[in-house]
Design an enzyme around this catalytic site. Structure first.
Site, PDB file in Angstrom:
ATOM      1  N   SER A  26      -1.670   3.753   2.108  1.00  0.00           N
ATOM      2  CA  SER A  26      -2.440   3.606   3.345  1.00  0.00           C
ATOM      3  C   SER A  26      -1.649   2.993   4.494  1.00  0.00           C
ATOM      4  O   SER A  26      -2.107   3.014   5.641  1.00  0.00           O
ATOM      5  CB  SER A  26      -3.692   2.765   3.084  1.00  0.00           C
ATOM      6  OG  SER A  26      -3.348   1.442   2.706  1.00  0.00           O
ATOM      7  N   GLY A  38       2.578   1.318   5.854  1.00  0.00           N
ATOM      8  CA  GLY A  38       3.987   0.998   5.611  1.00  0.00           C
ATOM      9  C   GLY A  38       4.791   2.103   4.971  1.00  0.00           C
ATOM     10  O   GLY A  38       4.686   3.282   5.334  1.00  0.00           O
ATOM     11  N   TYR A  94       8.415 -12.533  -5.791  1.00  0.00           N
ATOM     12  CA  TYR A  94       8.687 -11.165  -5.342  1.00  0.00           C
ATOM     13  C   TYR A  94       9.996 -10.661  -5.946  1.00  0.00           C
ATOM     14  O   TYR A  94      10.067  -9.538  -6.458  1.00  0.00           O
ATOM     15  CB  TYR A  94       8.750 -11.123  -3.818  1.00  0.00           C
ATOM     16  CG  TYR A  94       8.980  -9.747  -3.248  1.00  0.00           C
ATOM     17  CD1 TYR A  94       7.930  -8.841  -3.116  1.00  0.00           C
ATOM     18  CD2 TYR A  94      10.250  -9.348  -2.824  1.00  0.00           C
ATOM     19  CE1 TYR A  94       8.143  -7.576  -2.586  1.00  0.00           C
ATOM     20  CE2 TYR A  94      10.470  -8.093  -2.301  1.00  0.00           C
ATOM     21  CZ  TYR A  94       9.411  -7.206  -2.180  1.00  0.00           C
ATOM     22  OH  TYR A  94       9.628  -5.955  -1.664  1.00  0.00           O
TER      23      TYR A  94
END
Length: 248
Positions: free
Chosen positions: A14, A16, A157
């Site tokens: 949706s 990037g 991350y």
């Protein structure tokens, strides 16, 4: 489905990088299965736009890829609605968390891991049986340079993307005898909403000055790379390929 290529399942489509990947694949004649966790209305609009603009077939699905049952339901919905399993899977869904490790809660840690790494497991586990049965398939995992070298204040991350890289290499070995390729794209600094949410224009300019290409990358460039990887020779598998303007 029509006679175009694919279909390609893209998670986190949706916005990037995922959204850009979807448009580049559509432009190259691939049919699409797009999924997102929350923005299903805007994803439906985007999916319809791609179908009309590029004369391909695109379907939008809502799915929390960090949740096993949600992914199982996704594949049931795909087969019920479309009757064809994805031939290419692009695991793009991901989130970031910025700050000191000591300031991170266990819930925040688990959210990053489940979104960035568990999701890859859930999607691959459900897609692979179809690919094995069909005798072919391609899996492309969207990773990060921080999965290669780590980043201060992005420990979770970095760990999740390091996991994605090892997952990619191991699964490639497991699936190579079945004719299925598994590779990862290791992204450098890309101009996305996620990066702009914690980096100022000044920060981005400073980063760009450190990159030999003298700029940050675009989501569309990642999309173009993903398309080229999707059409790469079958002998190319188990690779973590970096796109970072020569930075790392």
């Amino acid at each position: 489905m029509n006679s175009n290529k694919g279909p390609v399942l893209i998670t986190g489509a949706s916005r990037g990088i995922g959204k850009a990947i979807a448009e580049v694949f559509a432009k190259n004649g691939y049919n699409l299965y797009l999924c997102c966790k929350n923005s299903i209305e805007s994803l439906n609009e985007f999916s319809e736009k791609l179908s009309t603009m590029y004369k391909i077939t695109s379907h939008a699905f809502q799915c929390d890829v960090s949740d096993e049952n949600s992914v199982i339901s996704l594949f049931i919905s795909i087969m019920d609605k479309c009757g064809q399993s994805p031939e290419i899977v692009i695991n793009n869904a991901g989130i970031a968390w910025y700050g000191l490790l000591t300031d991170m809660t266990s819930d925040e840690w688990h959210k990053v891991m489940s979104t960035n790494l568990d999701s890859v497991f859930h999607v691959c586990k459900n897609a692979v049986p179809y690919m094995v049965r069909n005798g072919h398939g391609k899996i492309i995992n969207i990773s990060s340079v921080w999965g290669n070298v780590g980043a201060s204040c992005e420990v979770a991350y970095s760990a999740s993307k390091g996991g994605v890289n090892s997952f990619t290499k191991a699964l490639a070995k497991e699936l190579a005898p079945s004719g299925i390729q598994v590779n990862a794209i290791s992204c450098g600094v890309i101009d996305t909403e996620m990066n702009r949410s914690h980096l100022s224009e000044e920060n981005l300019n400073e980063l760009a000055s450190e990159i030999p290409a003298d700029r940050i990358g675009t989501p569309e460039e990642v999309g173009e790379f993903a398309v080229s990887l999707a059409s790469s020779p079958s002998y190319l598998t188990g690779q973590i390929i970096t796109i970072d303007g020569g930075w790392i």
